[in-house]
Motif scaffolding. Structure first.
Motif, mmCIF file in Angstrom:
data_model
loop_
_atom_site.group_PDB
_atom_site.id
_atom_site.type_symbol
_atom_site.label_atom_id
_atom_site.label_comp_id
_atom_site.label_asym_id
_atom_site.label_seq_id
_atom_site.Cartn_x
_atom_site.Cartn_y
_atom_site.Cartn_z
ATOM 1 N N VAL A 1 6.774 -10.081 -3.860
ATOM 2 C CA VAL A 1 6.639 -8.855 -3.419
ATOM 3 C C VAL A 1 5.016 -8.526 -3.003
ATOM 4 O O VAL A 1 4.985 -7.556 -2.074
ATOM 5 N N LYS A 2 4.289 -9.036 -3.521
ATOM 6 C CA LYS A 2 2.546 -8.857 -3.208
ATOM 7 C C LYS A 2 2.608 -9.068 -1.795
ATOM 8 O O LYS A 2 2.021 -8.563 -1.087
ATOM 9 N N THR A 3 3.266 -10.347 -1.449
ATOM 10 C CA THR A 3 3.004 -10.840 0.087
ATOM 11 C C THR A 3 3.849 -9.883 0.823
ATOM 12 O O THR A 3 3.097 -9.378 2.020
ATOM 13 N N TYR A 4 4.897 -9.265 0.403
ATOM 14 C CA TYR A 4 5.562 -8.299 1.439
ATOM 15 C C TYR A 4 4.660 -7.126 1.436
ATOM 16 O O TYR A 4 4.467 -6.472 2.611
ATOM 17 N N LEU A 5 4.043 -6.524 0.539
ATOM 18 C CA LEU A 5 3.312 -5.169 0.653
ATOM 19 C C LEU A 5 1.928 -5.702 1.312
ATOM 20 O O LEU A 5 1.500 -4.749 1.912
ATOM 21 N N LEU A 6 1.448 -6.715 1.141
ATOM 22 C CA LEU A 6 0.283 -7.106 1.870
ATOM 23 C C LEU A 6 0.832 -7.093 3.660
ATOM 24 O O LEU A 6 -0.117 -6.564 4.414
ATOM 25 N N ALA A 7 1.789 -7.628 3.744
ATOM 26 C CA ALA A 7 2.321 -7.583 5.190
ATOM 27 C C ALA A 7 2.691 -6.180 5.855
ATOM 28 O O ALA A 7 2.231 -6.026 7.034
ATOM 29 N N GLN A 8 3.107 -5.329 4.935
ATOM 30 C CA GLN A 8 3.451 -3.745 5.188
ATOM 31 C C GLN A 8 1.976 -2.950 5.147
ATOM 32 O O GLN A 8 2.022 -1.871 5.254
ATOM 33 N N ASP A 9 0.770 -3.449 4.768
ATOM 34 C CA ASP A 9 -0.551 -2.842 4.742
ATOM 35 C C ASP A 9 -0.459 -1.690 3.414
ATOM 36 O O ASP A 9 -0.761 -0.445 3.720
ATOM 37 N N LEU A 10 0.478 -2.140 2.406
ATOM 38 C CA LEU A 10 0.660 -1.264 1.220
ATOM 39 C C LEU A 10 0.063 -1.667 0.083
ATOM 40 O O LEU A 10 0.021 -0.902 -0.932
ATOM 41 N N TRP A 11 -0.618 -2.919 -0.063
ATOM 42 C CA TRP A 11 -1.235 -3.578 -1.126
ATOM 43 C C TRP A 11 -2.256 -2.585 -1.840
ATOM 44 O O TRP A 11 -2.388 -2.747 -3.148
ATOM 45 N N ASP A 12 -3.102 -2.034 -1.123
ATOM 46 C CA ASP A 12 -4.201 -1.307 -1.734
ATOM 47 C C ASP A 12 -3.568 -0.128 -2.486
ATOM 48 O O ASP A 12 -4.691 0.131 -3.315
#
Length: 313
Positions: free
Chosen positions: A25-36
């Motif tokens: 999930v973290k990798t996906y959110l990073l790829a979508q510019d959502l992890w911040d």
């Protein structure tokens, strides 16, 4: 339970798969510019302008939805009434992240029980006495967790015991993994304990390349969990040839995390050594160039942009 077609994971979160699930999930959110929005303190939201708050609200909703559709029934019930992606993430970590194994009274009647008990208490003197009488116990596995004394000491962050155990071990002893393919080094890297990482790597360089069942090396785990002190050290001791495309997806994955983690100097250095890594797929099938946001590129000049970016002084 079936996984939604647009879920970020191959398995929904349950009581047994949090470590792998959180990486997916973290990798996906990073790829979508959502992890911040998952990392941001909620107090900071109130200080933003109306436009910034609107942008944050949209990203928060998208990140929260991603987390929600990646959960099984039990996990979903815990975050059903949560409106914050950060609170949802923290709640799931609190409830599903594996706790260090702490033996209870009567858990093990085997020969090696005194060793595991001593390690769990952080008592090196007692552990050493036992290992003097039973030296083979240093590679014995706990009958319940199936982990070694070194793995247990690493999880509990008993640094002094880790150092003593490593001194007594052969190099191949450090290669022992748990059921998910994690070495003690992988655990130390994920936890960000630089002292234990340096101790283990000082004994064996081979463990730098041992991957988990999810095809993640220790340096990739440290990158995923933002343990940048560990990343800097592991990068300094990792042979550059081990990061080349012909050795696998590890160099490409590392560049991706360098870029998303804003470690641009390290990304440039590795790309200069091997420019083709930018277009090499990592362990998730993602190429590092995707870490550059579209807004960073003039229309139709993506390749030209990253080439200039690499070679700018």
């Amino acid at each position: 339970m079936a996984v939604s077609a647009d879920a970020a994971v191959v398995e929904l979160l349950d009581s047994s798969n949090y470590v792998d699930w959180s990486v997916w999930v973290k990798t996906y959110l990073l790829a979508q510019d959502l992890w911040d929005v998952v990392e941001q303190d909620e107090e900071e939201e109130e200080e933003e302008s109306d436009d910034n708050f609107k942008a944050w609200r949209e990203k928060n909703a998208t990140a929260l939805h991603t987390i929600q559709i990646s959960c099984g029934r039990e996990a979903s019930s815990l975050i059903r009434n949560t409106s914050s992606a950060k609170r949802a993430w923290d709640t799931l970590a609190e409830n599903f992240k594996p706790k260090p194994f702490l033996p209870s009274a009567g858990y093990d009647k085997s020969l090696y029980k005194p060793l595991f008990d001593a390690v769990s208490r952080g008592d090196w003197n007692e552990a050493k006495e036992f290992l003097t009488l039973h030296p083979d116990a240093i590679r014995a596995r706990h009958p319940y967790s199936t982990n070694t004394a070194l793995y247990m000491a690493t999880e509990l962050e008993h640094e002094h015991i880790v150092e003593e155990l490593v001194q007594l071990m052969f190099e191949e002893d450090l290669e022992i993994t748990d059921n998910d393919g994690w070495t003690a080094l992988a655990v130390a890297a994920q936890r960000g304990n630089i002292k234990m990482v340096e101790c283990m790597v000082g004994k064996s360089k081979k463990i730098l390349g041992i991957t988990t069942n999810q095809n993640l090396t220790p340096i990739l785990l440290a990158s995923i969990y933002d343990q940048w002190d560990v990343v800097h050290y592991l990068y300094s001791v990792t042979p550059i040839e081990d990061l080349m495309p012909e050795k696998g997806p590890y160099g490409a994955g590392l560049i991706y995390y360098f870029i998303t983690g804003r470690k641009f100097g390290m990304a440039r250095e590795l790309i200069r050594c091997c420019p083709q890594l930018v277009l090499t797929k990592d362990h998730y099938g993602v190429i590092p160039i995707e870490a550059f946001r579209p807004s960073a590129f003039p229309s139709g000049t993506r390749l030209k942009f990253w080439q200039q970016w690499i070679y700018d002084s």
